[in-house]
Design a protein around this motif. Structure first.
Motif, PDB file in Angstrom:
ATOM      1  N   SER A 274      27.921  25.772   2.139  1.00  0.00           N
ATOM      2  CA  SER A 274      29.190  25.816   2.871  1.00  0.00           C
ATOM      3  C   SER A 274      29.756  27.227   2.938  1.00  0.00           C
ATOM      4  O   SER A 274      30.434  27.580   3.900  1.00  0.00           O
ATOM      5  CB  SER A 274      30.206  24.893   2.192  1.00  0.00           C
ATOM      6  N   GLY A 275      29.476  28.031   1.919  1.00  0.00           N
ATOM      7  CA  GLY A 275      30.034  29.375   1.908  1.00  0.00           C
ATOM      8  C   GLY A 275      31.521  29.399   1.632  1.00  0.00           C
ATOM      9  O   GLY A 275      32.185  30.429   1.784  1.00  0.00           O
TER      10      GLY A 275
ATOM     11  N   ILE B 273      39.876  31.190  -4.035  1.00  0.00           N
ATOM     12  CA  ILE B 273      41.275  30.900  -3.757  1.00  0.00           C
ATOM     13  C   ILE B 273      41.947  30.686  -5.101  1.00  0.00           C
ATOM     14  O   ILE B 273      41.524  29.829  -5.893  1.00  0.00           O
ATOM     15  CB  ILE B 273      41.424  29.656  -2.861  1.00  0.00           C
ATOM     16  N   LEU B 274      42.962  31.486  -5.397  1.00  0.00           N
ATOM     17  CA  LEU B 274      43.687  31.369  -6.659  1.00  0.00           C
ATOM     18  C   LEU B 274      44.804  30.346  -6.488  1.00  0.00           C
ATOM     19  O   LEU B 274      45.627  30.465  -5.573  1.00  0.00           O
ATOM     20  CB  LEU B 274      44.270  32.715  -7.074  1.00  0.00           C
ATOM     21  N   ILE B 275      44.828  29.364  -7.369  1.00  0.00           N
ATOM     22  CA  ILE B 275      45.842  28.311  -7.314  1.00  0.00           C
ATOM     23  C   ILE B 275      46.656  28.406  -8.595  1.00  0.00           C
ATOM     24  O   ILE B 275      46.194  28.021  -9.676  1.00  0.00           O
ATOM     25  CB  ILE B 275      45.182  26.922  -7.175  1.00  0.00           C
TER      26      ILE B 275
ATOM     27  N   CYS C  67      46.069  38.527   1.968  1.00  0.00           N
ATOM     28  CA  CYS C  67      45.429  37.236   2.220  1.00  0.00           C
ATOM     29  C   CYS C  67      46.516  36.198   2.503  1.00  0.00           C
ATOM     30  O   CYS C  67      47.694  36.422   2.205  1.00  0.00           O
ATOM     31  CB  CYS C  67      44.585  36.807   1.017  1.00  0.00           C
ATOM     32  N   PRO C  68      46.155  35.056   3.069  1.00  0.00           N
ATOM     33  CA  PRO C  68      47.147  34.007   3.313  1.00  0.00           C
ATOM     34  C   PRO C  68      47.729  33.474   2.005  1.00  0.00           C
ATOM     35  O   PRO C  68      47.041  33.430   0.978  1.00  0.00           O
ATOM     36  CB  PRO C  68      46.356  32.917   4.048  1.00  0.00           C
ATOM     37  N   VAL C  69      48.990  33.056   2.060  1.00  0.00           N
ATOM     38  CA  VAL C  69      49.688  32.515   0.889  1.00  0.00           C
ATOM     39  C   VAL C  69      50.375  31.213   1.301  1.00  0.00           C
ATOM     40  O   VAL C  69      51.018  31.150   2.349  1.00  0.00           O
ATOM     41  CB  VAL C  69      50.748  33.506   0.355  1.00  0.00           C
ATOM     42  N   HIS C  70      50.248  30.191   0.479  1.00  0.00           N
ATOM     43  CA  HIS C  70      50.971  28.937   0.709  1.00  0.00           C
ATOM     44  C   HIS C  70      51.736  28.615  -0.564  1.00  0.00           C
ATOM     45  O   HIS C  70      51.148  28.506  -1.647  1.00  0.00           O
ATOM     46  CB  HIS C  70      50.025  27.791   1.059  1.00  0.00           C
TER      47      HIS C  70
ATOM     48  N   THR D 209      40.499  26.964   6.048  1.00  0.00           N
ATOM     49  CA  THR D 209      40.252  27.205   7.470  1.00  0.00           C
ATOM     50  C   THR D 209      40.440  28.670   7.836  1.00  0.00           C
ATOM     51  O   THR D 209      39.937  29.129   8.860  1.00  0.00           O
ATOM     52  CB  THR D 209      41.178  26.342   8.344  1.00  0.00           C
ATOM     53  N   LYS D 210      41.169  29.405   6.976  1.00  0.00           N
ATOM     54  CA  LYS D 210      41.417  30.821   7.235  1.00  0.00           C
ATOM     55  C   LYS D 210      40.451  31.718   6.462  1.00  0.00           C
ATOM     56  O   LYS D 210      40.426  32.929   6.682  1.00  0.00           O
ATOM     57  CB  LYS D 210      42.854  31.179   6.831  1.00  0.00           C
ATOM     58  N   ALA D 211      39.703  31.104   5.533  1.00  0.00           N
ATOM     59  CA  ALA D 211      38.825  31.908   4.663  1.00  0.00           C
ATOM     60  C   ALA D 211      37.616  32.432   5.417  1.00  0.00           C
ATOM     61  O   ALA D 211      37.126  31.809   6.335  1.00  0.00           O
ATOM     62  CB  ALA D 211      38.390  31.058   3.473  1.00  0.00           C
TER      63      ALA D 211
END
Length: 272
Positions: free
Chosen positions: A39-40, A113-115, A210-213, A270-272
């Motif tokens: 998947s990468g 992705i850091l959570i 990077c994107p942040v949520h 989806t943004k990675a």
């Protein structure tokens, strides 16, 4: 809420030397039997909060989601937490940051992705800064921050210290306060507070690259949602999304909260 299909085994690494050596417990899930074209997807890295551990609901559900997605997941306990050695009262942000760096280096993660939950969001932001200083910021594909508490020692503790707590810090080197999550009180040390001043991230613009949520409950008694709004103001140049949960508390561990967490991870991927 269901648990992971099979518990990932604990592995350990030593961080630090001599009197500062700590044995850090990790659970590293690797995708089994990868397809011919992997998947990468970036790995999911769980960074827990103060006095929490990697067996909590959110941490376990993040790994379960990684399994469903077909990507790797790393959970671990800071020193003094969960299955790692030490006493949390001896810990500082700098120490837990050092351990976090050691874990992701040991796992040889190239994209992640850091959570970060609560204090873990502070560790995540500092981790990104340290990777940026190494020239490795591109290893982080996104941040998901849950009830983020960066700079909580300076922003949320120090301004609200009572005279009795100040006296306790001065005389005993720590103060106690009741915990809603444990029969044992929370203990905050002078070392934690002083070290916190050396790790502040909200002293100027934060460039994550990077994107942040951000997921934040509006009924959080520990970290007010205004703190998350303040954090967002420090990210003027980034792709930042905030989800405010009107009836959400600090834990954000209900089924509907976990669903929002998984949606945030999916959107990040989806943004990675």
């Amino acid at each position: 809420m269901s648990t992971t299909p099979a518990e990932t085994q604990i592995t350990r690494i030593e961080v630090g030397r001599g009197d500062r050596a700590r044995n850090i417990a990790m659970r590293i899930f690797r995708t089994e039997n990868p397809p011919a074209q992997p998947s990468g997807l970036p790995a999911l890295v769980w960074l827990g909060g103060y006095r929490s551990d990697m067996t909590g609901t959110k941490a376990v559900e993040v790994e379960r989601h990684a399994r469903d997605l077909g990507t790797d997941c790393i959970r671990f306990d800071y020193s003094g937490h969960g299955s790692s050695t030490g006493d949390y009262r001896d810990g500082t942000i700098s120490q837990w940051l050092e351990e976090s760096l050691a874990v992701i280096d040991h796992a040889a993660l190239t994209r992640m992705i850091l959570i970060g939950s609560s204090m873990g969001a502070w560790v995540a932001l500092r981790l990104l800064q340290e990777l940026r200083a190494r020239g490795q910021a591109d290893r982080v594909s996104g941040l998901v921050l849950i009830a983020p508490a960066p700079d909580f020692t300076a922003e949320l503790i120090e301004p609200n210290l009572t005279d009795a707590e100040k006296s306790s810090l001065s005389e005993r080197g720590y103060f106690e306060e009741p915990s809603e999550y444990s029969p044992e009180p929370n203990i905050f040390t002078r070392a934690l507070i002083e070290d916190g001043r050396n790790n502040l991230v909200m002293k100027g613009p934060i460039e994550t690259g990077c994107p942040v949520h951000i997921l934040q409950g509006m009924r959080d008694p520990d970290v007010p949602y205004t703190h998350a709004l303040k954090l967002m103001e420090h990210m003027p140049a980034d792709d930042v999304v905030m989800t405010l949960i009107r009836d959400g508390d600090h834990r954000l561990s209900r089924e509907e909260d976990i669903a929002k967490l998984k949606q945030a991870i999916d959107a990040m991927l989806t943004k990675a």
